[in-house]
Design an enzyme around this catalytic site. Sequence first.
Site, PDB file in Angstrom:
ATOM      1  N   LYS A 291       0.848  -1.190   0.000  1.00  0.00           N
ATOM      2  CA  LYS A 291       0.000   0.000   0.000  1.00  0.00           C
ATOM      3  C   LYS A 291       0.883   1.240   0.000  1.00  0.00           C
ATOM      4  CE  LYS A 291      -4.079  -1.871   2.327  1.00  0.00           C
ATOM      5  NZ  LYS A 291      -5.060  -1.693   1.255  1.00  0.00           N
ATOM      6  N   ARG A 365     -10.506 -11.486   0.484  1.00  0.00           N
ATOM      7  CA  ARG A 365     -11.372 -12.483  -0.171  1.00  0.00           C
ATOM      8  C   ARG A 365     -10.725 -13.866  -0.201  1.00  0.00           C
ATOM      9  NH1 ARG A 365     -11.659  -8.681  -5.381  1.00  0.00           N
ATOM     10  NH2 ARG A 365     -11.216  -7.160  -3.731  1.00  0.00           N
TER      11      ARG A 365
HETATM   12  N1  BES Z   1      -8.353  -3.996   3.749  1.00  0.00           N
HETATM   13  C1  BES Z   1      -8.476  -3.444   2.463  1.00  0.00           C
HETATM   14  C2  BES Z   1      -9.768  -2.653   2.279  1.00  0.00           C
HETATM   15  C3  BES Z   1      -9.913  -1.391   3.058  1.00  0.00           C
HETATM   16  C4  BES Z   1      -9.562  -0.177   2.513  1.00  0.00           C
HETATM   17  C5  BES Z   1     -10.453  -1.395   4.322  1.00  0.00           C
HETATM   18  C6  BES Z   1      -9.740   0.993   3.227  1.00  0.00           C
HETATM   19  C7  BES Z   1     -10.625  -0.243   5.041  1.00  0.00           C
HETATM   20  C8  BES Z   1     -10.276   0.970   4.485  1.00  0.00           C
HETATM   21  C9  BES Z   1      -8.456  -4.560   1.404  1.00  0.00           C
HETATM   22  O1  BES Z   1      -7.706  -5.664   1.728  1.00  0.00           O
HETATM   23  C10 BES Z   1      -7.856  -3.968   0.179  1.00  0.00           C
HETATM   24  O2  BES Z   1      -6.707  -3.645   0.211  1.00  0.00           O
HETATM   25  N2  BES Z   1      -8.654  -3.871  -0.868  1.00  0.00           N
HETATM   26  C11 BES Z   1      -8.203  -3.334  -2.106  1.00  0.00           C
HETATM   27  C12 BES Z   1      -8.712  -4.233  -3.211  1.00  0.00           C
HETATM   28  C13 BES Z   1      -8.069  -3.987  -4.536  1.00  0.00           C
HETATM   29  C14 BES Z   1      -6.585  -4.339  -4.509  1.00  0.00           C
HETATM   30  C15 BES Z   1      -8.789  -4.826  -5.567  1.00  0.00           C
HETATM   31  C16 BES Z   1      -8.770  -1.924  -2.223  1.00  0.00           C
HETATM   32  O3  BES Z   1      -9.893  -1.699  -1.770  1.00  0.00           O
HETATM   33  O4  BES Z   1      -8.071  -1.071  -2.734  1.00  0.00           O
HETATM   34 MN    MN Z   2      -5.671  -5.434   1.160  1.00  0.00          MN
END
Ligand code: BES
Ligand code: MN
Length: 517
Positions: A291, A365
Site C-alpha cells: 500500500k 477475499r
Molecule cells: N483492507 C483493504 C480494504 C480497506 C480499505 C479497508 C480501506 C478499510 C479501508 C483490502 O484488503 C484492500 O486492500 N482492498 C483493495 C482491493 C483492490 C486491490 C482490488 C482496495 O480496496 O483497494
Molecule cells: Mn488489502
Amino acid sequence: MKFKILEKLDLKAPCSILLIPVLQDKVLENPLVARIDRALRGVIAQLADQENFKAKTRQSLNFNTMGKIGPKRVCLLGLGAAEKLKHETYRRTGGLGADWLRKFRAEDATVVCQVPKGIKLTVGDIAGAVVEGLRLGLYRFDKYKSKDDGEPPYGGPGGVSLFCCDARGKVMKGVKPTLEAAVRRALTLAEGVITARELVNEIPEVMTPAELAERARKLSSGIKGLSCRILDEKEMAAEKMDAALAVGRGSENRPRFIELLYEPPKVPKTAPLFAMVGKGVTFDSGGLNIKAGEAMATMKMDMSGAAAVISAITIIARLGFPLRCAAVVAAVENMPSGRSYRPDDIVRAMNGTTIEVGNTDAEGRLTLADALSWAIHKLGAARVIDLATLTGACVVALGPTTAGIFGNDPGWLATVQQASAEAGEKCCNLPLDEDMKEDIKSEIADVKNISATRSGGAITASLFLQKFVKETPWVHLDIAGPAWAEKKRHYEPVGGTGYGIRTLVRLAESLAAKSGE
Ligand code: BES
Ligand code: MN
Ligand code: ZN
C-alpha cells in the site's frame, strides 16, 4: 460500570451531574425541569433564553447549581422533535451525556429517562438505548497513555443512577423488572461492542493472529455451551486452507484459524447452524503489492469483522439465546517478504477452487474463501453472514458510516436488513451484478482475485465470495467504512467502532425467536 434504578428523584441527594434529556421547544414545560428551575429560582429559564437553548438534537445546556440543590451540575440534553424520536435518538443522547461526564470527570451521575406522551418506544427501550449510548460514549482506548491527560480513565464514573418516569415526571409503577432487564441487556451489548473495539484498537505488533486466537479463547472460556477450537498453521495445511495460508506466508506472525461454536444445552445438535464469518487480517500492508503513502495507516483495523463475530458470539452465549451458531475466522497478517505470495501465483482454496492472484492487496477475499468453505462444508451451516473490511471501493460508494450489504437469498437478506435497522447500524444494499461475473474470470485458474474493470470494486469482491457459498443463504457486509471512525461521532470515539455486533446479536435473537415458534 454500575447502574442503579431509583424509585424517586430526590433533588437534595448529592451527585456530580444530573442529566435530563428534554424535547425540543418544550424545555420549561417539562415538569422535572420546571421543578429544578423553581428550586434554582428561575435560573434555567434565564439561561435557556440567553444561550438560545431549544433542546434541538445535539444541543445541550449545562450549568453549575452553586450548592442550591444536591446535584453539582445539571445538564439538559436536546432530544429534538417528539415526532422524530427513535432508539438511535436516545443512544446519541446517551453519548452526548457521556461527553459531559468526561468533560467534568464526573464520579457519578443521575440520568433521567422520561417517556414522552404518544410515542411508540417503551420505558425499557428508552432506558436501554440511553445506557447503551452512555456506556459506549464513555469508552476510550487509553492503554498506551503514560501520563494523565485530564481525561477520566476508561470505564467512566463509578456509578450511574437511572430515574425513569412518565411525561409528568411521575415514577412508573411495576416497570422495575422490565427496566432492569433492559439495562442489563444494554450493558452486556455495550461491553461486547467495547471488547471488539479493544481488539481492533490494539496495536498490530501485539494483535497478531496468535494473539487474536488467544483472546478469542479467553473471551469464550467459562461460558456455558460455548467452545473454542484453534488450528495452527500445520493443522490449517492439513485442512487444505491454502488460500488463507498463502496470504499469511510473508509474515513472521504465523496464521491461526479460529472457530467458536455455541451449542445451547436445550437445542438439539442437529438444529440448523447459523455461521458468522469475520475477516481477520491483523495488519494489511498490501503484501508485495504494498500500500502506498497514507493508505497503510489504520490497517490494524482489517480484523474488525473478526472482532465483531468473536465478540457477538460471546454475547449471544451470555444472553443464552436458544440458537446453534458459530463464529469463524482465518487470522493472518499480510506482509511483504521473501516468503510472500506473489501476483501471478495460483492458490487452491479449501473447497478445491483455484484462484489466480492478480494483486496481493486483495487478500481479504482469499482468507474468506477458506473461512466460508469451512463454515459451509465442515460445519454444515444452514445460513451464513460474513463481515469484512473488504474494499476501499465500498467506502468511496457509501461513505464512512454505512456498510454495503449483499445477499444471494432475498429472504435472508431482508432478515439481516431488518436486524441492522433495529440495531441502529446503517447498511445499504448493493447488487451481485451477474453481468460483472465475467470480470473476475481467469484464463488459467477458476477465478481471479481482482477484476478486469476498475469500477464497482465492492461488487466484484462480493461476486468472488459468492463462488464459495454457492446456494447457501448468505449475506456479506462490507464494513470497510463504518468499522473505523476517523473522527468522533455521537457515541463513537476515534478508532474501532465495534460496528456489526449489535446487528449480529439482534439477528441471532430474531432467529432464535423464529426457531422456537
Ligand atoms: N483492507 C483493504 C480494504 C480497506 C480499505 C479497508 C480501506 C478499510 C479501508 C483490502 O484488503 C484492500 O486492500 N482492498 C483493495 C482491493 C483492490 C486491490 C482490488 C482496495 O480496496 O483497494
Ligand atoms: Mn488489502
Ligand atoms: Zn485487507
